[in-house]
Scaffold this active site. Structure first.
Site, PDB file in Angstrom:
ATOM      1  CB  SER A   1      16.840  -6.249 -10.575  1.00  9.26           C
ATOM      2  OG  SER A   1      16.026  -5.335 -11.259  1.00  9.26           O
TER       3      SER A   1
ATOM      4  CD  GLN B   1      21.069  -4.363 -16.631  1.00 13.30           C
ATOM      5  OE1 GLN B   1      19.974  -4.556 -16.103  1.00 13.30           O
ATOM      6  NE2 GLN B   1      21.207  -4.160 -17.923  1.00 13.30           N
ATOM      7  N   GLY B   2      24.620  -3.164 -12.859  1.00 17.55           N
ATOM      8  CA  GLY B   2      24.824  -1.815 -12.324  1.00 17.55           C
ATOM      9  C   GLY B   2      24.992  -0.797 -13.444  1.00 17.55           C
TER      10      GLY B   2
ATOM     11  CB  SER C   1      19.815   2.818 -13.978  1.00 16.09           C
ATOM     12  OG  SER C   1      19.288   2.042 -15.009  1.00 16.09           O
TER      13      SER C   1
ATOM     14  CD  GLU D   1       7.626   6.844 -23.034  1.00 15.67           C
ATOM     15  OE1 GLU D   1       8.428   6.142 -22.382  1.00 15.67           O
ATOM     16  OE2 GLU D   1       6.419   6.902 -22.754  1.00 15.67           O
TER      17      GLU D   1
ATOM     18  CD  GLU E   1      17.621  -5.525 -19.246  1.00 15.20           C
ATOM     19  OE1 GLU E   1      18.598  -4.843 -19.623  1.00 15.20           O
ATOM     20  OE2 GLU E   1      16.992  -5.309 -18.205  1.00 15.20           O
TER      21      GLU E   1
END
Ligand SMILES: Cc1cc2nc3c(=O)[nH]c(=O)nc-3n(C[C@H](O)[C@H](O)[C@H](O)COP(=O)(O)OP(=O)(O)OC[C@H]3O[C@@H](n4cnc5c(N)ncnc54)[C@H](O)[C@@H]3O)c2cc1C
Length: 376
Positions: free
Chosen positions: A156, A121-122, A124, A360, A239
């Site tokens: 990951s 998963q690209g 961030s 948060e 997710e």
């Protein structure tokens, strides 16, 4: 609500139990990252061949066409059998299932489900995590292709992946949420460099990825150009949601191990250990029934709403409290190197309040979308 299995679910559960009785790997999950990955891939393939992967996915793309509750049953039974957890794959495939073309679904979903093709998963970037819409990796159209430049981080399994679901800015003039596209990028394409990062737990689960004039075909976009934000939000909702947080099996197993050790008289302060064990047991049970309730409320294939942030907050709390308890009741062994798995799990639990969106951010989502509080 009724937490008992329907007749169909009960049939499924007994078939699964029979299968597990002769298929659970005899050896423990290896410590070393590469060996661990390949061991879990093998387990993934075995589960797939047994018909236990993609339970709630449409049959035409390699799934089993069952309800989402079947996924929860799978997780419960894996935990009860002391088996490794099911692969955490569904949320990326959901993006393709929801937004991909028919051709993309037929090409990519079966390989993702069978475990023959690994995805990462690209999303961030160094300056775009919580504030994902400020991502800067670019995808520029050129001669019928997309040319990708930029950097991703915390990806990951990028070192093992065959494909990446990549978010990139495809229109610099559009408002920032609308100028993003989701692209399928083959990880062997020239110009991609993957650098694994070492975590505090010692593992190298995630990586930096660098894209230097990487060219992918024009039809690599999922949905339409500019759909990237919608795709990203649906992907992270899955997710965080109850199927992919079906980790309660792992927690149940850890509580059972604590209980066994307690019965063997393995703790210096048995009274305190007993109280903490009882609390951990209750917390894991609350999570289990919460997951079942969330699943039964959701129709098959629905994108989870803000409620998935509640699921993730609860899961994070249970995981962190549990591993804190396990660390404390085993003290001082983990700190002296005698129980490396306990220390590894404790460190890893710290990442749950970051991965998939920090706690948060989940609280902000619940406050604004769930409770209707003002943004400031
Ligand atoms: C184990 C693990 C696996 C991961 N795997 C992947 C992956 O495969 N692919 C991928 O793309 N990413 C992955 N990530 C990255 C993850 O999605 C990000 O780390 C996460 O979204 C937070 O972004 P950041 O690290 O940039 O922190 P920042 O966004 O810089 O946040 C720093 C701190 O500021 C707080 N903060 C930021 N904004 C606000 C706000 N508006 N209100 C209140 N507090 C705020 C955050 O809560 C946090 O405490 C992974 C992370 C971990 C830990």
């Amino acid at each position: 609500m009724d937490f008992r299995d329907s007749p169909r679910e009960a049939d499924f559960r007994s078939r699964l139990r029979r299968w597990l009785s002769s298929n659970v790997p005899r050896s423990a999950v290896p410590e070393e990252d590469g060996e661990r990955f390949h061991f879990l891939q093998e387990w993934h393939r075995r589960l797939y061949e047994g018909g236990f992967i993609g339970l709630a996915w449409p049959a035409e793309y390699g799934g089993q066409g069952q309800s989402e509750v079947h996924e929860a049953i799978l997780n419960e039974e894996l935990g009860a059998a002391g088996a490794p957890t099911a692969p955490h794959i569904g949320f990326l495939g959901r993006a393709i299932l929801l937004f991909g073309s028919e051709e993309q679904k037929r090409r990519y979903l079966p390989g993702l489900l069978s475990g023959d093709e690994v995805w990462c998963q690209g999303f961030s970037e160094p300056d775009a995590g919580s504030d994902l819409a400020s991502l800067r990796t670019s995808a520029t159209p050129e001669d019928g292709q997309w040319v990708i430049n930029g950097q991703k981080v915390w990806t990951s399994d990028a070192q093992y992946a065959d494909f990446c679901l990549l978010l990139a800015r495809s229109d610099r003039d559009a408002p920032r949420h609308r100028g993003i596209s989701g692209l399928i990028v083959p990880m062997r394409a020239p110009g991609i460099k993957v650098v694994p990062l070492v975590q505090i737990s010692g593992s190298r689960e995630f990586c930096e990825m660098y894209f230097d004039d990487v060219r992918v075909p024009g039809d690599s976009v999922v949905g339409a150009p500019g759909d990237g934000w919608r795709i990203a939000m649906a992907t992270v909702a899955f997710e965080r949601g109850p199927v992919d947080i079906g980790f309660s099996s792992r927690y149940q197993r850890e509580v059972a191990a604590l209980e066994a050790r307690f019965r063997d008289g393995g703790f210096a302060d048995p009274e305190s250990a007993r109280r903490r064990l009882a609390r951990a047991y209750a917390a894991v049970e609350v999570l289990r029934v919460h997951v079942l309730r969330s699943l039964s409320r959701r129709g098959r294939g629905d994108v989870p709403g803000w409620e998935s942030s509640v699921d993730k907050l609860l899961m994070t709390r249970v995981e962190q409290d549990l591993h804190h308890t396990v660390m404390d009741v085993h003290a001082p062994e983990p700190l002296l190197g005698a129980a490396p798995e306990v220390l590894h799990n404790y460190f890893f639990s710290r990442s749950q309040s970051i991965t998939g969106g920090t706690s948060e951010i989940q609280k902000n989502i619940v406050a604004r979308r769930g409770l209707g509080l003002p943004a400031d």
